[in-house]
Enzyme design. Structure first.
Site, short mmCIF file in Angstrom:
data_model
loop_
_atom_site.label_atom_id
_atom_site.label_comp_id
_atom_site.label_asym_id
_atom_site.label_seq_id
_atom_site.Cartn_x
_atom_site.Cartn_y
_atom_site.Cartn_z
CG HIS A 64 19.56 -25.22 20.75
ND1 HIS A 64 18.61 -25.57 20.16
CD2 HIS A 64 20.26 -26.25 19.63
CE1 HIS A 64 18.55 -26.09 18.57
NE2 HIS A 64 19.76 -26.28 19.11
CG ASP A 103 17.02 -20.04 10.52
OD1 ASP A 103 18.74 -20.01 10.09
OD2 ASP A 103 16.67 -20.72 11.23
CE LYS A 112 16.69 -22.06 14.79
NZ LYS A 112 16.56 -23.39 13.81
NE ARG A 144 22.87 -23.85 6.03
CZ ARG A 144 22.55 -24.06 7.79
NH1 ARG A 144 21.21 -23.38 7.93
NH2 ARG A 144 23.11 -25.09 8.25
CB SER A 191 20.81 -21.79 11.30
OG SER A 191 19.41 -22.83 11.16
#
Lengths: 437, 437
Positions: free
Chosen positions: A82, A161, A187, A168, A183
């Site tokens: 990621h 999320d 995922k 948010r 968050s």
């Protein structure tokens, strides 16, 4: 249990239990806790923070709020990658084929780009015919057969999320490290991998502008991985200039191919090799970094990574001739040079600014549903520490319309020159692993 | 202007402009700013606070969000009184007739009780036939004719405050001094008075448990009055034991009558005289406290206040014979003594606890729409510093059902005894006026 009491508890700086956080997430997803209570809670978290136990509980509650992808049918440890989002960050398109070419399964779901940062899925979409959506069976079968599949993210992963992030986003509570970390990790965990390599960008083009904040985020995410027993390593990397030389979907796809072809040696190459090496270690494929680096370098030299990319494109219905002839990728009709108005060393390139230029050209999305132009973008001819003469080309703009001299000179304002050669900043500021958290 | 940016501004500790606060209040009242954004903003205010300029802007924006009552048709300065809510706090029923008997107009709207605290309107409702709702014309005419009218609050005053309070109530953002101060003052200003006397309670039975917090609230409210040019004085008063000897609607009405009749000298009498004297000064009726006190004492002695109460009851359709015979007020069928289980001086009476007992008996509302029993409540036979012998009566419970010995002994747990006579706490901790803010 009442949301009201949990808002007070957080507001007053106390630690919520796992059961309390689970209640909050489940009730919010189910709609029995309202947006206004969750907004107040998020703002309380913004000010009071969360402990690692709380963040891990929030992450897991969100990860399990919808489907959790089952990669159990694929042999071996599945390591996901990621990036927190950068400009010109094409590492996945280099790393994934290289790792898969070592025999490590890469079953990866990627996002679309938003704002000034690009998304892997958009870059792959520039390959004619390439299917970014596969059925679950096709996805798993492909990984089992050729060790790699890169697909778009499905809508049912971590719906809590998704709902919380949307809230948010309109209540000024995005900018909270515990909420950002949970968050991202929710995922990733819902996507089913056994471990994670995280590339936390910092600098002008990154979400985390300051290095200490980026390190804090990296540490929290690694700690979440540790607490849920999934091997996780984070690299905190430099986004004070765009990575590589291309910004734009087709252009970045092209750059990934030239790197896998051994034709380009740049910061993007270097970071991709580091990330790939870490994935080999996380997967338990090699015992140490030296061996990992040796194997990855070998796969680059013998073009096994390039071959793996070709296999994947073919398997996902794309025109794999692009690997041998990148000019088959979409090309923008207009090219305009960005000219240096003075001489000097490049001290700084505003990556955020260039990311926005690319977005405005059509390469990125201003809103979630914006239509993008796969061909347009920027090609950097000079990077930080390079010397330019007055009149030399800093970059080339690839656009769908003819640009004015004013427009191209505006792009030049993102370059800051200096008469003396600047010290080069490191590419990786810090590596965080289990021992550090 | 976007609510999002105003949330960030407050979150980051910056001061909002008057125009920004007006936008927020108007848009929230109109429904174009959503509950979740306002909830996040309120939580940001909870943590970051507000300057006096911001609080005054919020107060005025909320005050002008609906009708602002026009008392201009009544000659003279109209001074309103507000108490932050206590247990056994019947001051309005004593103060208003006394002040009106001096020729000062008292055009007062009062609230209903909620939770452990009572409301003036409920106490008046215990008078058979008394109309707590008058038309605007009736209300103004009555004040013009007899200088006094006490009515329930209308729903259209400060609707923004009503909406915001309901939101704060479910998002754990009630407990913010700037928001409390602006909520109180917006309603008071919308009710149209020229100046205010504020009774800020502190102690176990008050919303503000700690003296410094109560002083802070008092100072902010006086500063709001100063900034909007309305003479305001606040007394920070002791609510560490119930005020007077009665808790309950009919019982407190009865106590107000006995005080105005000159039959009871207690802390409630003393505080009522102080508040009434301050109102005379604020109205410009007398130049100093000594003269104010002299005039109020005189009106108590010659029973002019009692006469004024009688006039008001008659004018509002109530049975004014209650003034001469309080036994005509609703009486509870059962009376149970609360017995001291040991001897000693009373060190502390838990007013909050006794307020809740009264509420549970039916004297108060657990929810806004609870039905109350006007007759029930508590009659205190002993107060702080009094000496009790084992077996002596601490209080008498007036109830609609027969109580068990266990139930009455439970009430006794709100009394804390000590073998040595305790030092008496002051009734008024501090007086705040324009010079103090």
């Amino acid at each position: 249990m009442r949301a009201y009491d949990l808002i007070i508890k957080k507001r007053d700086g106390n630690q919520l239990t796992k059961a309390e956080i689970q209640f909050l997430v489940h009730a919010y997803t189910a709609g029995t806790v309202q947006d206004y209570q969750m907004a107040a809670w998020c703002m309380a978290v913004y000010f009071q923070g969360m402990t690692i136990d709380e963040i891990a509980a929030l992450t897991m509650a969100m990860a399990h709020s919808g489907d959790v992808f089952d990669l159990g049918g694929i042999q071996g440890k599945k390591i996901d990658k990621h990036s927190t989002g950068g400009v010109g960050d094409t590492t996945t398109l280099v790393v994934a084929p290289l790792v898969a070419s070592c025999g490590i399964p890469v079953a990866k779901m990627s996002g679309k780009g938003l704002g000034h940062t690009g998304g892997t899925i958009d870059k792959l979409a520039s390959i004619p015919g390439f299917r970014t959506e596969l059925t679950q069976t096709e996805f798993l079968d492909q990984v089992r057969t050729i060790q790699i599949a890169l697909v778009g993210q499905t809508g049912t992963l971590a719906p809590a999320d998704k709902k919380l992030y949307a809230l948010r986003d309109v209540t000024a509570t995005v900018d909270s490290i515990p909420l950002i970390a949970s968050s991202i990790m929710s995922k990733k965990i819902a996507a089913g991998a056994d471990g994670f390599i995280l590339d936390v960008k910092t600098g002008s083009g990154a979400f985390m502008k300051e290095i200490p904040k980026a390190i804090e985020l990296a540490k929290i995410m690694v700690a979440i991985g540790k607490s849920v027993d999934k091997p996780t390593v984070a690299l905190v990397t430099n986004m004070d200039q765009p990575l590589g030389t291309m910004i734009g979907n087709s252009l970045e796809m092209q750059e990934a191919i030239t790197i896998l072809n051994g034709q380009t040696q740049c910061d993007l190459t270097q970071l991709s090799l580091l990330l790939a090496a870490e994935m080999l270690i996380l997967a338990g494929h090699v015992p140490n970094f030296a061996q990992a680096e040796r194997e990855i370098s070998h796969k680059l030299k013998n073009k096994a990574g390039l071959g793996k990319l070709k296999e994947m494109i073919q398997s996902q219905g794309g025109d794999c001739r692009v690997v041998d002839d990148p000019s088959l990728l979409p090309q923008a009709p207009y090219r305009t040079a960005v000219i240096a108005a003075q001489s000097g060393y490049i001290q700084h390139i505003n990556s955020h600014g260039l990311g926005l230029v690319a977005m405005q050209l059509g390469a990125g999305r201003e809103h979630k549903d914006s239509i993008i132009d796969l061909a347009v973008g920027l090609e950097l001819k000079k990077k930080v520490s390079d010397y330019v003469q007055t009149g030399e080309t800093l970059a080339v703009i690839h656009s769908s319309k003819q640009l004015t001299a004013h427009q191209s000179s505006q792009v030049a304002t993102n370059y800051q020159l200096t008469p003396t050669k600047p010290n080069s900043a490191p590419l990786v500021y810090e590596k965080i692993s289990f021992n550090d958290v």
